[in-house]
Design a protein around this motif. Structure first.
Motif, PDB file in Angstrom:
ATOM      1  N   HIS A 132      -5.283 -17.056 -46.581  1.00  0.00           N
ATOM      2  CA  HIS A 132      -5.095 -15.782 -47.281  1.00  0.00           C
ATOM      3  C   HIS A 132      -6.411 -15.018 -47.294  1.00  0.00           C
ATOM      4  CE1 HIS A 132      -0.997 -15.729 -48.629  1.00  0.00           C
ATOM      5  NE2 HIS A 132      -1.089 -16.912 -49.243  1.00  0.00           N
ATOM      6  N   PHE A 189      -8.676 -12.018 -49.165  1.00  0.00           N
ATOM      7  CA  PHE A 189      -8.884 -11.243 -50.388  1.00  0.00           C
ATOM      8  C   PHE A 189      -9.940 -10.187 -50.106  1.00  0.00           C
ATOM      9  CE2 PHE A 189      -7.051 -15.159 -51.721  1.00  0.00           C
ATOM     10  CZ  PHE A 189      -6.360 -14.903 -52.902  1.00  0.00           C
ATOM     11  N   ARG A 227      -5.639  -9.933 -53.326  1.00  0.00           N
ATOM     12  CA  ARG A 227      -5.115 -10.584 -52.129  1.00  0.00           C
ATOM     13  C   ARG A 227      -4.447  -9.548 -51.248  1.00  0.00           C
ATOM     14  NH1 ARG A 227      -0.781 -15.355 -52.510  1.00  0.00           N
ATOM     15  NH2 ARG A 227       0.696 -13.635 -52.187  1.00  0.00           N
ATOM     16  N   THR A 234      -3.038 -10.320 -48.032  1.00  0.00           N
ATOM     17  CA  THR A 234      -2.006 -10.878 -47.151  1.00  0.00           C
ATOM     18  C   THR A 234      -0.808 -11.325 -47.973  1.00  0.00           C
ATOM     19  OG1 THR A 234      -3.194 -12.974 -47.290  1.00  0.00           O
ATOM     20  CG2 THR A 234      -3.597 -11.636 -45.342  1.00  0.00           C
ATOM     21  N   GLN A 235       0.389 -10.853 -47.599  1.00  0.00           N
ATOM     22  CA  GLN A 235       1.610 -11.272 -48.297  1.00  0.00           C
ATOM     23  C   GLN A 235       1.948 -12.723 -47.944  1.00  0.00           C
ATOM     24  OE1 GLN A 235       3.163  -9.406 -50.596  1.00  0.00           O
ATOM     25  NE2 GLN A 235       1.491  -7.933 -50.294  1.00  0.00           N
ATOM     26  N   THR A 236       1.799 -13.080 -46.679  1.00  0.00           N
ATOM     27  CA  THR A 236       2.049 -14.444 -46.215  1.00  0.00           C
ATOM     28  C   THR A 236       0.778 -14.955 -45.542  1.00  0.00           C
ATOM     29  OG1 THR A 236       2.899 -13.660 -44.086  1.00  0.00           O
ATOM     30  CG2 THR A 236       4.503 -14.044 -45.857  1.00  0.00           C
ATOM     31  N   PRO A 237       0.560 -16.277 -45.543  1.00  0.00           N
ATOM     32  CA  PRO A 237      -0.668 -16.818 -44.936  1.00  0.00           C
ATOM     33  C   PRO A 237      -0.762 -16.479 -43.454  1.00  0.00           C
ATOM     34  CG  PRO A 237       0.436 -18.489 -46.257  1.00  0.00           C
ATOM     35  CD  PRO A 237       1.389 -17.349 -46.141  1.00  0.00           C
ATOM     36  N   TRP A 253      -7.736 -11.223 -38.718  1.00  0.00           N
ATOM     37  CA  TRP A 253      -6.917 -10.328 -39.546  1.00  0.00           C
ATOM     38  C   TRP A 253      -7.573  -8.956 -39.528  1.00  0.00           C
ATOM     39  CZ3 TRP A 253      -7.800  -7.669 -44.269  1.00  0.00           C
ATOM     40  CH2 TRP A 253      -6.648  -7.112 -44.847  1.00  0.00           C
ATOM     41  N   ARG A 313      -8.412 -20.858 -47.398  1.00  0.00           N
ATOM     42  CA  ARG A 313      -7.468 -21.678 -46.633  1.00  0.00           C
ATOM     43  C   ARG A 313      -6.575 -22.471 -47.584  1.00  0.00           C
ATOM     44  NH1 ARG A 313      -8.958 -27.140 -46.043  1.00  0.00           N
ATOM     45  NH2 ARG A 313     -11.029 -27.625 -46.866  1.00  0.00           N
ATOM     46  N   GLU A 354      -5.892 -24.072 -52.815  1.00  0.00           N
ATOM     47  CA  GLU A 354      -6.671 -23.050 -52.142  1.00  0.00           C
ATOM     48  C   GLU A 354      -8.145 -23.458 -52.099  1.00  0.00           C
ATOM     49  OE1 GLU A 354      -6.020 -19.348 -54.102  1.00  0.00           O
ATOM     50  OE2 GLU A 354      -4.032 -19.048 -53.210  1.00  0.00           O
TER      51      GLU A 354
END
Length: 663
Positions: free
Chosen positions: A52, A54, A64, A66-69, A126, A143, A149
């Motif tokens: 993810h 942030f 955060r 990212t909605q999904t990893p 990303w 991660r 996390e």
């Protein structure tokens, strides 16, 4: 102005620039025209459960993004490179936990630097398209593992103002050395993973010199772990005399974007054309007896030739070593080499040199130099023997080509090659050799040593030395035959030993009240003897007898099996008539007097025996005497003593008195 961060973990087996020596996770990014792009690297490279991202904007809260990893995609896109099969298979292996090492790891990392599509496929990239120019950002990668996390890292602060090309590498310089132009610049592992070099020759277009990015490699000291990069990072071979060469360098960041190029630096090449090489190189004379090799050749003149060197090597590939630091004249055609110290195959090469240092080598010539001079004989040879072991030593030879030594042994005290045997097949470098022999060996052995050089020339024999092994083998165990009574004595008989070095025997005896054997004879019983008469045996006492043999080296055999014997009582025609004891306590003495009817001509003598009341064994207190009285002095007044007198008769058994107690 762009901000760049790059810290990567170091390969343990191979340390290419700019991979960092610490195995830790880091984030790198680029500021594009319309977005900020992130990449992250961890020791395990891939995170199967994903990452993810942030963001912190203008010092505010972490949000955060990212909605999904972010994780590895299922397959490549169709627009990826033709090498997809290899890289896809490699990613599969990494995701299964297979470690990356060596050159494969280098290639993998460089691939992620050069291909954003591959980084995107791996799930280590990303892009933030919502960032706004003029704002200040920081990013954090987290991660996931087992629904927990873990922070990978936090980026540096980014003041995003749009895309800007990175500055050129610093401290760019070059030097000319003979036929090479060497380039160097300051390495910046936080900005660039590789470099491109451009060259322009006088009157030609500028060309990129490297097909793939130049990635400098560090040499790692195995003891200290210190990394050292080469001073010059690119070397170009000069192909034309007196031509102007100019160069520029650009860096490649971790998104494979080129920096600004350095300013052009140029240098003019000098004379790079070598003179004519010597020809017809040959061995004119090879004389090992005088230690001389004569090499000749045909020189060839060029306008700028300065001279000739002759070099020698034991390998056709080199390295060749000059035989003299002093250059010969260009028209010299003969060289006498007297520096060979050992046999072997040698290659010679003649080299012509011009005024600017350009060299031209002849074809090498091979000579077979066989040494025929033997080494000197070994000196100071010594031999020492111990039980089953002999050590032969000598002083070392001084010859440079000495291979080692061989040692010979014989039982004959003369140099006869047919009588000696070699005890070490291969020459030994040491000056000591040890030989094991059977422990029962008693011969005298003779030894000499021979020195052998690398051409298998053999020296004359050393002096002859001899050694006698000590006798450590005892005689055979004797065998008792019988114990018989002969008159008033016991006679022990045995079977004679057949040992060649037999020196005699010792007879041992003990009674039933004794725990150990006592030797009866003082001097050894002669080797030819086969019986012993025990004249000290007492009547009625059961004795055990054992015999030991001894040889000329005083080795004793084991005891024979024991035989028992007992002296039976016989009638005695003589007797004690009186035995009187008078004890004087004050002066601590006891006086004994006795009478017998033994005639003077039959009496051998008397022995007085004594014991204390608490002891059972009588001990003699006098020697053999014909006196009929004895005063026992220095006695303990508190002890009670018991006495007995033995009279020894010529031709008869001893006459023994009763035991008499002194109160």
């Amino acid at each position: 102005m762009k901000t760049w961060l790059q810290v990567f973990f170091l390969l343990l087996l191979f340390k290419p620039y700019p991979l960092h020596s610490q195995a830790r996770s880091q984030i790198v990014f680029k500021e594009g025209a319309n977005s900020i792009v992130l990449k992250w690297y961890t020791p395990k490279v891939l995170n199967n459960e994903g990452v993810h991202i942030f963001r912190q904007e203008n010092g505010g809260q972490w949000v955060r993004m990212t909605q999904t990893p972010v994780r590895r995609k299922q397959e490549f896109e169709e627009t990826l490179d033709e090498e997809d099969n290899f890289w896809e298979t490699l990613a599969e292996e990494i995701s299964k936990g297979v470690p990356l090492n060596g050159l494969i790891k280098v290639q993998f990392l460089v691939k992620t630097f050069m291909s954003e599509k591959y980084s995107d496929y791996l799930g280590i990239k990303w892009e933030d398209k919502s960032a706004r120019k003029g704002n200040v950002y920081r990013y954090k990668a987290v991660r996931l593992k087992n629904q927990q996390e873990y922070v990978i890292g936090v980026s540096k602060t980014i003041e995003w103002k749009g895309e800007k090309r990175k500055a050129a590498p610093e401290e760019f310089d070059l030097v000319l050395e003979k036929k090479e132009i060497k380039l160097k610049w300051k390495l910046d592992e936080y900005k660039y993973y590789g470099y491109n070099v451009y060259r322009q020759m006088e009157g030609e277009k500028e060309l990129k010199m490297n097909e793939r990015p130049i990635v400098p490699s560090a040499k790692v000291d195995e003891k200290t772990g210190k990394e050292t990069y080469p001073e010059y990072l690119f070397v170009d071979k000069i192909k034309k005399d007196k031509t102007y060469y100019s160069y520029r360098v650009e860096g490649l960041d971790f998104f494979n974007r080129a920096s600004e190029k350095t300013r052009k630096l140029g240098i003019a090449s000098g004379d790079v054309t070598p003179p004519y090489s010597p020809i017809d190189l040959t061995d004119k004379e090879v004389n090992p007896l005088e230690g001389r090799v004569v090499i000749s050749w045909t020189p060839r003149y060029t306008e700028d030739v300065a001279g000739i060197y002759l070099s020698r090597s034991m390998n056709i590939e080199g390295p060749f070593v000059r035989l003299s630091n002093e250059m010969m004249s260009w028209d010299d055609s003969v060289y006498v080499d007297t520096s060979i110290s050992r046999s072997g195959n040698y290659y010679y090469r003649a080299t012509a040199v011009d005024g600017t240092g350009n060299e031209a080598h002849s074809l090498p010539v091979l000579i077979d130099y066989q040494d025929v001079i033997p080494p000197s004989s070994p000196r100071g040879i010594l031999a020492q023997a111990d039980s089953g072991l002999v050590r032969i030593s000598w002083e070392p030879n001084a010859e440079d080509d000495l291979m080692g030594y061989q040692v010979y042994r014989s039982i004959v005290a003369k140099f006869d090659k047919d009588k000696y045997i070699l005890i070490n097949g291969d020459p030994i470098a040491d000056t000591l050799i040890t030989q094991r022999m059977p422990v029962n060996v008693k011969n005298r052995f003779y030894y000499f040593a021979v020195a052998v050089d690398s051409s298998y020339n053999r020296s004359k024999p050393s002096e002859l030395v001899s050694v006698q092994f000590p006798d450590v083998v005892p005689p055979e165990r004797p065998q008792l035959k019988a114990v018989v009574q002969k008159g008033n004595f016991l006679e022990v008989e045995w079977l004679p030993n057949v040992d060649e070095d037999l020196a005699g025997y010792h007879m041992y005896r003990k009674s039933t009240i004794d725990s150990v054997y006592r030797r009866l004879n003082i001097a050894p019983i002669p080797a030819f003897g086969f019986r012993y008469v025990d004249r000290s045996a007492e009547q009625g006492v059961v004795y055990q007898y054992a015999l030991a043999a001894l040889d000329s080296a005083s080795n004793h055999s084991a005891f024979s099996d024991a035989l028992t014997g007992k002296l039976r009582a016989t009638k005695n025609r003589y007797a004690f008539h009186s035995v009187n004891v008078d004890r004087k306590r004050r002066n601590k003495r006891i006086k004994l007097q006795w009478e017998t009817d033994i005639p003077e001509n039959k009496l051998r003598g008397y022995v007085v025996f004594r014991r204390t009341k608490k002891r059972k064994r009588l001990e003699p207190v006098t020697s053999l005497t014909k006196e009929t009285a004895h005063v026992d002095r220095s006695l303990d007044p508190k002890k009670r003593y018991v006495y007995q007198i033995k009279a020894f008769v010529i031709g008869g058994r001893p006459l023994i008195s009763e035991e008499i107690s002194a109160q």
